[in-house]
Design a protein around this motif. Structure first.
Motif, PDB file in Angstrom:
ATOM      1  N   GLU A   1      10.177  -0.899   0.116  1.00  0.00           N
ATOM      2  CA  GLU A   1       9.135  -0.676   1.123  1.00  0.00           C
ATOM      3  C   GLU A   1       9.710   0.095   2.309  1.00  0.00           C
ATOM      4  OE1 GLU A   1       5.579  -0.385   1.697  1.00  0.00           O
ATOM      5  OE2 GLU A   1       5.867  -1.963   0.212  1.00  0.00           O
ATOM      6  N   ARG A   2      10.880  -0.339   2.781  1.00  0.00           N
ATOM      7  CA  ARG A   2      11.592   0.318   3.885  1.00  0.00           C
ATOM      8  C   ARG A   2      13.072   0.293   3.564  1.00  0.00           C
ATOM      9  NH1 ARG A   2       8.222  -3.099   5.305  1.00  0.00           N
ATOM     10  NH2 ARG A   2       9.646  -4.799   5.738  1.00  0.00           N
ATOM     11  N   GLU A   3      13.787   1.320   4.015  1.00  0.00           N
ATOM     12  CA  GLU A   3      15.232   1.327   3.802  1.00  0.00           C
ATOM     13  C   GLU A   3      15.924   0.852   5.068  1.00  0.00           C
ATOM     14  OE1 GLU A   3      18.004   3.747   1.503  1.00  0.00           O
ATOM     15  OE2 GLU A   3      16.298   5.072   1.238  1.00  0.00           O
ATOM     16  N   ARG A   4      15.963  -0.459   5.224  1.00  0.00           N
ATOM     17  CA  ARG A   4      16.705  -1.093   6.312  1.00  0.00           C
ATOM     18  C   ARG A   4      17.903  -1.778   5.700  1.00  0.00           C
ATOM     19  NH1 ARG A   4      12.248  -4.623   8.637  1.00  0.00           N
ATOM     20  NH2 ARG A   4      13.790  -6.155   8.007  1.00  0.00           N
ATOM     21  N   ALA A   5      18.978  -1.868   6.452  1.00  0.00           N
ATOM     22  CA  ALA A   5      20.223  -2.441   5.930  1.00  0.00           C
ATOM     23  C   ALA A   5      20.017  -3.848   5.380  1.00  0.00           C
ATOM     24  CB  ALA A   5      21.300  -2.430   7.008  1.00  0.00           C
TER      25      ALA A   5
ATOM     26  N   ASP B   1      15.149   4.233  -4.874  1.00  0.00           N
ATOM     27  CA  ASP B   1      16.276   3.690  -4.108  1.00  0.00           C
ATOM     28  C   ASP B   1      17.329   3.053  -5.016  1.00  0.00           C
ATOM     29  OD1 ASP B   1      15.144   4.288  -1.504  1.00  0.00           O
ATOM     30  OD2 ASP B   1      13.706   2.679  -1.919  1.00  0.00           O
ATOM     31  N   PHE B   2      16.878   2.497  -6.134  1.00  0.00           N
ATOM     32  CA  PHE B   2      17.786   1.833  -7.069  1.00  0.00           C
ATOM     33  C   PHE B   2      17.427   2.217  -8.497  1.00  0.00           C
ATOM     34  CE2 PHE B   2      18.050  -0.805  -3.342  1.00  0.00           C
ATOM     35  CZ  PHE B   2      19.373  -1.208  -3.302  1.00  0.00           C
ATOM     36  N   MET B   3      18.436   2.231  -9.360  1.00  0.00           N
ATOM     37  CA  MET B   3      18.252   2.438 -10.784  1.00  0.00           C
ATOM     38  C   MET B   3      18.896   1.241 -11.474  1.00  0.00           C
ATOM     39  SD  MET B   3      19.329   3.450 -14.045  1.00  0.00           S
ATOM     40  CE  MET B   3      21.029   3.685 -13.756  1.00  0.00           C
TER      41      MET B   3
ATOM     42  N   PHE C   1      10.924 -10.827 -10.499  1.00  0.00           N
ATOM     43  CA  PHE C   1      11.903 -10.015  -9.794  1.00  0.00           C
ATOM     44  C   PHE C   1      11.266  -8.955  -8.892  1.00  0.00           C
ATOM     45  CE2 PHE C   1      15.409  -6.880  -9.518  1.00  0.00           C
ATOM     46  CZ  PHE C   1      16.420  -7.713  -9.091  1.00  0.00           C
ATOM     47  N   PHE C   2      10.160  -8.366  -9.318  1.00  0.00           N
ATOM     48  CA  PHE C   2       9.554  -7.283  -8.547  1.00  0.00           C
ATOM     49  C   PHE C   2       8.308  -7.725  -7.778  1.00  0.00           C
ATOM     50  CE2 PHE C   2      11.511  -4.778 -12.142  1.00  0.00           C
ATOM     51  CZ  PHE C   2      12.567  -4.309 -11.390  1.00  0.00           C
ATOM     52  N   TYR C   3       7.323  -8.291  -8.458  1.00  0.00           N
ATOM     53  CA  TYR C   3       6.052  -8.593  -7.814  1.00  0.00           C
ATOM     54  C   TYR C   3       6.160  -9.669  -6.742  1.00  0.00           C
ATOM     55  CZ  TYR C   3       3.868  -5.706 -11.400  1.00  0.00           C
ATOM     56  OH  TYR C   3       3.513  -4.667 -12.216  1.00  0.00           O
ATOM     57  N   GLU C   4       7.080 -10.597  -6.898  1.00  0.00           N
ATOM     58  CA  GLU C   4       7.242 -11.657  -5.895  1.00  0.00           C
ATOM     59  C   GLU C   4       8.139 -11.234  -4.730  1.00  0.00           C
ATOM     60  OE1 GLU C   4       8.471 -15.232  -7.882  1.00  0.00           O
ATOM     61  OE2 GLU C   4       6.653 -15.299  -9.109  1.00  0.00           O
ATOM     62  N   ASN C   5       8.676 -10.025  -4.798  1.00  0.00           N
ATOM     63  CA  ASN C   5       9.564  -9.520  -3.743  1.00  0.00           C
ATOM     64  C   ASN C   5       8.765  -8.550  -2.862  1.00  0.00           C
ATOM     65  OD1 ASN C   5      11.466  -8.194  -2.171  1.00  0.00           O
ATOM     66  ND2 ASN C   5      13.013  -8.234  -3.770  1.00  0.00           N
ATOM     67  N   HIS C   6       8.472  -8.962  -1.639  1.00  0.00           N
ATOM     68  CA  HIS C   6       7.645  -8.152  -0.737  1.00  0.00           C
ATOM     69  C   HIS C   6       8.363  -6.925  -0.196  1.00  0.00           C
ATOM     70  CE1 HIS C   6       4.563 -11.160  -0.991  1.00  0.00           C
ATOM     71  NE2 HIS C   6       5.436 -12.092  -0.652  1.00  0.00           N
ATOM     72  N   ASP C   7       9.666  -6.827  -0.427  1.00  0.00           N
ATOM     73  CA  ASP C   7      10.435  -5.658   0.015  1.00  0.00           C
ATOM     74  C   ASP C   7      10.308  -4.488  -0.960  1.00  0.00           C
ATOM     75  OD1 ASP C   7      11.384  -6.997   2.274  1.00  0.00           O
ATOM     76  OD2 ASP C   7      13.131  -7.782   1.197  1.00  0.00           O
ATOM     77  N   ILE C   8       9.711  -4.716  -2.117  1.00  0.00           N
ATOM     78  CA  ILE C   8       9.621  -3.664  -3.127  1.00  0.00           C
ATOM     79  C   ILE C   8       8.284  -2.947  -3.033  1.00  0.00           C
ATOM     80  CG2 ILE C   8       9.538  -3.209  -5.613  1.00  0.00           C
ATOM     81  CD1 ILE C   8      11.655  -5.353  -5.942  1.00  0.00           C
ATOM     82  N   LYS C   9       8.379  -1.635  -2.885  1.00  0.00           N
ATOM     83  CA  LYS C   9       7.194  -0.788  -2.812  1.00  0.00           C
ATOM     84  C   LYS C   9       6.632  -0.538  -4.213  1.00  0.00           C
ATOM     85  CE  LYS C   9       5.958   3.782  -1.007  1.00  0.00           C
ATOM     86  NZ  LYS C   9       6.524   4.935  -0.300  1.00  0.00           N
TER      87      LYS C   9
END
Length: 155
Positions: free
Chosen positions: A75-79, A106-108, A126-134
């Protein structure tokens, strides 16, 4: 970069092809004594040049019939977000390999699953429950042509 001599390079090339060679076999290839080979291998491990000693397991032989290559965008590239996702990758057994990359994602990731139902459950967790993933894009591997960790090393 660490200085490697001819013997170090020969040792690294040999153990990348077959990590089960014993000291005597390595000594014959590298033209050193078995003791010298063991001493050099210990140094190469201690200096982090050899990161690990692994066996390459056939995924199909252990019931992991599907491999996917997954491109993940945050979603955002923050450290803190990047670091959290890196930790999640390291701690998730279905992720065989993970890279922080440039470009469209951002990742492969290289992910393994028993079947598509198993992969769907993984994506939900891993993906849908992670709000940081766009978002993420999945490519299903049709055939594994090469499985290796060998790095080309030149003198």
């Amino acid at each position: 970069m660490v200085e490697l001599d001819r013997a170090d390079i020969a040792l690294l090339q040999a153990v990348q092809k077959n990590n089960r060679l014993n000291s005597e076999e390595l000594a014959e290839i590298v033209h050193l004594s078995p003791t010298a080979c063991q001493r050099r291998l210990r140094r190469l491990r201690n200096e982090g040049i050899i990161e690990g000693d692994v066996s390459i397991v056939s995924p199909k032989a252990v019931g992991r019939h599907i491999t996917m290559i997954v491109m993940v965008s945050l979603e955002r590239e923050r450290a803190d977000i990047v670091d959290r996702f890196k930790a999640a990758i390291r701690n998730t057994r279905e992720v065989m390999m993970g890279y922080y990359v440039t470009g469209d994602a951002d990742f492969m990731l290289v992910v393994t699953a028993k079947d598509m139902e198993d992969y769907e459950l993984f994506t939900r967790r891993f993906f849908y429950e992670n709000h940081d993933i766009k978002g993420f894009k999945t490519m299903v591997v049709m055939d594994r042509l090469k499985a290796s960790f060998a790095i080309p090393i030149e003198a």
